[in-house]
Design a protein around this motif. Structure first.
Motif, PDB file in Angstrom:
ATOM      1  N   HIS A  85       0.847  -1.183   0.000  1.00 33.66           N
ATOM      2  CA  HIS A  85       0.000   0.000   0.000  1.00 33.66           C
ATOM      3  C   HIS A  85       0.881   1.230   0.000  1.00 33.66           C
ATOM      4  CE1 HIS A  85      -3.312  -2.656   1.971  1.00 33.66           C
ATOM      5  NE2 HIS A  85      -3.272  -2.781   0.658  1.00 33.66           N
ATOM      6  N   LEU A  86       0.644   2.111  -0.941  1.00 32.16           N
ATOM      7  CA  LEU A  86       1.490   3.273  -1.144  1.00 32.16           C
ATOM      8  C   LEU A  86       0.824   4.542  -0.621  1.00 32.16           C
ATOM      9  CD1 LEU A  86       2.573   2.516  -4.817  1.00 32.16           C
ATOM     10  CD2 LEU A  86       3.735   1.864  -2.712  1.00 32.16           C
ATOM     11  N   PRO A  87       1.632   5.515  -0.150  1.00 33.88           N
ATOM     12  CA  PRO A  87       1.079   6.777   0.373  1.00 33.88           C
ATOM     13  C   PRO A  87       0.744   7.768  -0.743  1.00 33.88           C
ATOM     14  CG  PRO A  87       3.450   6.796   0.597  1.00 33.88           C
ATOM     15  CD  PRO A  87       3.098   5.438   0.030  1.00 33.88           C
ATOM     16  N   TYR A  88      -0.032   7.300  -1.712  1.00 35.55           N
ATOM     17  CA  TYR A  88      -0.399   8.123  -2.858  1.00 35.55           C
ATOM     18  C   TYR A  88      -1.887   7.941  -3.138  1.00 35.55           C
ATOM     19  CZ  TYR A  88       4.593   8.616  -3.868  1.00 35.55           C
ATOM     20  OH  TYR A  88       5.933   8.904  -3.783  1.00 35.55           O
ATOM     21  N   VAL A  89      -2.428   8.824  -3.948  1.00 34.17           N
ATOM     22  CA  VAL A  89      -3.784   8.678  -4.476  1.00 34.17           C
ATOM     23  C   VAL A  89      -3.725   8.897  -5.978  1.00 34.17           C
ATOM     24  CG1 VAL A  89      -4.924   9.429  -2.354  1.00 34.17           C
ATOM     25  CG2 VAL A  89      -4.362  11.113  -4.125  1.00 34.17           C
ATOM     26  N   VAL A  90      -4.760   8.449  -6.669  1.00 35.49           N
ATOM     27  CA  VAL A  90      -4.816   8.573  -8.121  1.00 35.49           C
ATOM     28  C   VAL A  90      -5.878   9.595  -8.503  1.00 35.49           C
ATOM     29  CG1 VAL A  90      -5.394   7.390 -10.284  1.00 35.49           C
ATOM     30  CG2 VAL A  90      -3.982   6.243  -8.564  1.00 35.49           C
ATOM     31  N   TYR A  91      -5.486  10.529  -9.377  1.00 37.24           N
ATOM     32  CA  TYR A  91      -6.431  11.439 -10.010  1.00 37.24           C
ATOM     33  C   TYR A  91      -6.838  10.844 -11.352  1.00 37.24           C
ATOM     34  CZ  TYR A  91      -5.674  15.595  -7.023  1.00 37.24           C
ATOM     35  OH  TYR A  91      -5.636  16.485  -5.992  1.00 37.24           O
ATOM     36  N   SER A  92      -8.146  10.780 -11.611  1.00 40.09           N
ATOM     37  CA  SER A  92      -8.667  10.280 -12.876  1.00 40.09           C
ATOM     38  C   SER A  92      -9.695  11.259 -13.428  1.00 40.09           C
ATOM     39  CB  SER A  92      -9.339   8.911 -12.684  1.00 40.09           C
ATOM     40  OG  SER A  92      -8.479   7.982 -12.070  1.00 40.09           O
ATOM     41  N   PRO A  93      -9.887  11.306 -14.756  1.00 41.69           N
ATOM     42  CA  PRO A  93     -10.965  12.135 -15.306  1.00 41.69           C
ATOM     43  C   PRO A  93     -12.305  11.712 -14.700  1.00 41.69           C
ATOM     44  CG  PRO A  93      -9.501  11.405 -17.049  1.00 41.69           C
ATOM     45  CD  PRO A  93      -9.103  10.637 -15.814  1.00 41.69           C
ATOM     46  N   GLY A  94     -13.028  12.659 -14.148  1.00 43.79           N
ATOM     47  CA  GLY A  94     -14.309  12.357 -13.527  1.00 43.79           C
ATOM     48  C   GLY A  94     -15.465  12.678 -14.461  1.00 43.79           C
ATOM     49  N   PRO A  95     -16.688  12.493 -13.994  1.00 46.59           N
ATOM     50  CA  PRO A  95     -17.856  12.805 -14.828  1.00 46.59           C
ATOM     51  C   PRO A  95     -17.998  14.304 -15.032  1.00 46.59           C
ATOM     52  CG  PRO A  95     -18.535  12.206 -12.606  1.00 46.59           C
ATOM     53  CD  PRO A  95     -17.065  11.939 -12.687  1.00 46.59           C
ATOM     54  N   VAL A  96     -18.672  14.672 -16.096  1.00 45.90           N
ATOM     55  CA  VAL A  96     -18.995  16.077 -16.365  1.00 45.90           C
ATOM     56  C   VAL A  96     -20.498  16.248 -16.202  1.00 45.90           C
ATOM     57  CG1 VAL A  96     -17.055  16.305 -17.951  1.00 45.90           C
ATOM     58  CG2 VAL A  96     -19.317  15.729 -18.851  1.00 45.90           C
TER      59      VAL A  96
ATOM     60  N   ASP B 226     -20.419  22.441 -19.485  1.00 44.86           N
ATOM     61  CA  ASP B 226     -20.056  21.376 -18.552  1.00 44.86           C
ATOM     62  C   ASP B 226     -19.136  21.854 -17.448  1.00 44.86           C
ATOM     63  OD1 ASP B 226     -21.446  19.267 -19.729  1.00 44.86           O
ATOM     64  OD2 ASP B 226     -19.794  18.741 -21.070  1.00 44.86           O
ATOM     65  N   LEU B 227     -19.518  21.528 -16.190  1.00 44.39           N
ATOM     66  CA  LEU B 227     -18.531  21.551 -15.122  1.00 44.39           C
ATOM     67  C   LEU B 227     -17.771  20.231 -15.212  1.00 44.39           C
ATOM     68  CD1 LEU B 227     -19.394  19.486 -12.559  1.00 44.39           C
ATOM     69  CD2 LEU B 227     -21.088  21.264 -12.203  1.00 44.39           C
ATOM     70  N   THR B 228     -16.519  20.237 -14.849  1.00 44.63           N
ATOM     71  CA  THR B 228     -15.688  19.037 -14.936  1.00 44.63           C
ATOM     72  C   THR B 228     -15.223  18.634 -13.548  1.00 44.63           C
ATOM     73  OG1 THR B 228     -13.779  20.468 -15.408  1.00 44.63           O
ATOM     74  CG2 THR B 228     -14.900  19.456 -17.286  1.00 44.63           C
ATOM     75  N   THR B 229     -15.008  17.349 -13.360  1.00 42.52           N
ATOM     76  CA  THR B 229     -14.626  16.827 -12.049  1.00 42.52           C
ATOM     77  C   THR B 229     -13.434  15.889 -12.176  1.00 42.52           C
ATOM     78  OG1 THR B 229     -16.077  14.878 -12.166  1.00 42.52           O
ATOM     79  CG2 THR B 229     -17.041  16.924 -11.305  1.00 42.52           C
ATOM     80  N   VAL B 230     -12.876  15.567 -11.021  1.00 39.58           N
ATOM     81  CA  VAL B 230     -11.755  14.629 -10.944  1.00 39.58           C
ATOM     82  C   VAL B 230     -12.150  13.497 -10.012  1.00 39.58           C
ATOM     83  CG1 VAL B 230      -9.368  14.307 -10.196  1.00 39.58           C
ATOM     84  CG2 VAL B 230     -10.018  16.394 -11.368  1.00 39.58           C
ATOM     85  N   GLY B 231     -11.924  12.269 -10.458  1.00 37.78           N
ATOM     86  CA  GLY B 231     -12.083  11.123  -9.580  1.00 37.78           C
ATOM     87  C   GLY B 231     -10.815  10.943  -8.760  1.00 37.78           C
ATOM     88  N   VAL B 232     -10.955  10.797  -7.439  1.00 38.86           N
ATOM     89  CA  VAL B 232      -9.812  10.688  -6.548  1.00 38.86           C
ATOM     90  C   VAL B 232      -9.983   9.460  -5.662  1.00 38.86           C
ATOM     91  CG1 VAL B 232      -8.366  11.860  -4.848  1.00 38.86           C
ATOM     92  CG2 VAL B 232      -9.697  13.206  -6.488  1.00 38.86           C
ATOM     93  N   THR B 233      -8.882   8.734  -5.445  1.00 36.21           N
ATOM     94  CA  THR B 233      -8.909   7.613  -4.517  1.00 36.21           C
ATOM     95  C   THR B 233      -9.504   8.056  -3.189  1.00 36.21           C
ATOM     96  OG1 THR B 233      -6.864   6.801  -5.532  1.00 36.21           O
ATOM     97  CG2 THR B 233      -7.519   5.813  -3.431  1.00 36.21           C
ATOM     98  N   SER B 234     -10.444   7.295  -2.645  1.00 35.02           N
ATOM     99  CA  SER B 234     -11.130   7.678  -1.419  1.00 35.02           C
ATOM    100  C   SER B 234     -10.159   7.769  -0.241  1.00 35.02           C
ATOM    101  CB  SER B 234     -12.229   6.660  -1.101  1.00 35.02           C
ATOM    102  OG  SER B 234     -12.811   6.925   0.158  1.00 35.02           O
ATOM    103  N   ALA B 235     -10.518   8.619   0.722  1.00 38.36           N
ATOM    104  CA  ALA B 235      -9.668   8.799   1.905  1.00 38.36           C
ATOM    105  C   ALA B 235      -9.540   7.522   2.716  1.00 38.36           C
ATOM    106  CB  ALA B 235     -10.236   9.914   2.781  1.00 38.36           C
ATOM    107  N   ASP B 236     -10.520   6.633   2.625  1.00 34.71           N
ATOM    108  CA  ASP B 236     -10.450   5.390   3.398  1.00 34.71           C
ATOM    109  C   ASP B 236     -10.007   4.193   2.563  1.00 34.71           C
ATOM    110  OD1 ASP B 236     -12.684   5.169   1.832  1.00 34.71           O
ATOM    111  OD2 ASP B 236     -14.069   4.693   3.460  1.00 34.71           O
TER     112      ASP B 236
END
Length: 350
Positions: free
Chosen positions: A26-37, A65-75
């Motif tokens: 388990h790494l101390p990182y999170v992933v940013y991904s293109p989210g829904p618009v 369109d507003l744009t969003t980012v998918g991010v690895t959840s805090a938990d």
């Protein structure tokens, strides 16, 4: 079994073992991904996203369109294999966890923070759009929330208008913070607040903050506005954060002005907005550019302060234009719709 077959079998077993082991790290990182618009000129759950009462509205035409980012959840933990896949995907990014979630942040705390920032961005967007339309929108400083069992608990209430602190008039939330932290813990601060049309004077004894020892009384101030127009913004409850503010403001402005600003064009964008219409930087600009491109947007409005980060964004044929204010956003759309694109600035994106 031949030697070749045995070698392949051993190699295959080793690969399977390595994959299994890698999935345990388990790494101390999170992933940013293109989210829904989401189209702010469209509908959500059968209702218009922008609903206005108290002023004449006009038909719009186009997609904003507003744009969003998918991010690895805090938990959720990020395993090595997922991180490697993200590193190899040009539309995703791997960033240190502490840049997104301060140590100890839970998924519920993150959700609440994002919801609060979204609500603030919507208020700022409403004020910025109405001010651009010529409305006089005075601002006050109000009590946003009171910390349970803090000195202010039971003395101040959410919604109280902070008139003065220690006899000095208050104009911004920062004024309140500066006035309180000018004291030593244990000293008393005098607040004059307005509640239900009456002014109250309250003396509150400060305590020391646990993290840095500064004086505090235990409430958060924020800007408050008395809007002459009732505006409601309804979007997917999973969306949070401040970065849709600029797009909300453009959608409100378009709805309240004659003629369709977009004139059938597909526009997307991002950017935090202040009540005076200034557009600020956001996170995940490359992922938002990719999301807009995948959805077919022709024009992307990006905060000028994010322009350098847009390098490498998957924009395809989409124009990525930097903006600094709500005025810039509107004038950019007008120029793009009119075909006057030669003089539009662009962010470098490949």
């Amino acid at each position: 079994m031949t030697r070749r077959s045995a070698t392949l079998a051993v190699a295959g077993a080793l690969i399977v073992a390595l994959v299994a082991v890698a999935s345990l790290f388990h790494l101390p990182y999170v992933v940013y991904s293109p989210g829904p618009v989401e189209d702010t000129l469209g509908e959500w759950n059968g209702q218009e996203v922008i609903r206005i009462d108290g002023a004449e509205t006009y038909p719009t035409d186009g997609v904003l369109d507003l744009t969003t980012v998918g991010v690895t959840s805090a938990d959720a933990d990020l395993d090595l294999l997922t991180a490697l896949r993200a590193w190899l995907d040009p539309d995703r990014a791997v960033v240190p966890r502490e840049l997104v979630y301060p140590e100890g942040t839970t998924a519920e705390q993150s959700r609440q923070q994002n919801a609060a920032m979204l609500a603030n961005s919507q208020q700022n967007a409403e004020v910025a759009a109405l001010r651009k339309l010529g409305y006089d929108i005075p601002q006050t400083v109000v009590v946003d929330a009171v910390v349970e069992d803090a000195p202010a608990d039971g003395v101040l209430e959410p919604g109280d208008v902070v008139v003065s602190v220690d006899g000095t008039a208050i104009a911004t939330p920062e004024d309140v913070v500066a006035a309180v932290t000018a004291h030593e813990p244990g000293e008393t601060v005098t607040f004059v607040v307005e509640r239900d049309g009456e002014q109250l004077t309250e003396d509150i004894q400060t305590i020391a903050a646990e993290d840095d020892g500064r004086a505090l009384v235990g409430f958060s101030p924020t800007l408050g506005f008395d809007l002459p127009v009732d505006i409601e913004i309804g979007i997917d409850e999973r969306i949070g954060g401040p970065s849709a503010g600029m797009i909300f403001a453009v959608a409100i402005y378009d709805t309240l002005t004659p003629g369709a600003l977009l004139d059938g064009t597909h526009v997307a964008g991002t950017g935090e907005i202040s009540p005076d219409g200034a557009v600020g930087a956001i996170g995940g600009i490359q992922q938002k550019i990719a999301a807009a491109n995948h959805d077919g947007a022709e024009l992307f409005l990006a905060p000028a302060s994010n322009c350098d980060e847009a390098v490498g964004g998957n924009n395809g044929d989409m124009h990525v234009v930097p903006i600094e204010t709500l005025d810039d956003a509107v004038s950019t759309i007008e120029a793009f719709v009119a075909g006057d694109t030669d003089d539009l600035p662009t962010c470098p994106a490949t």
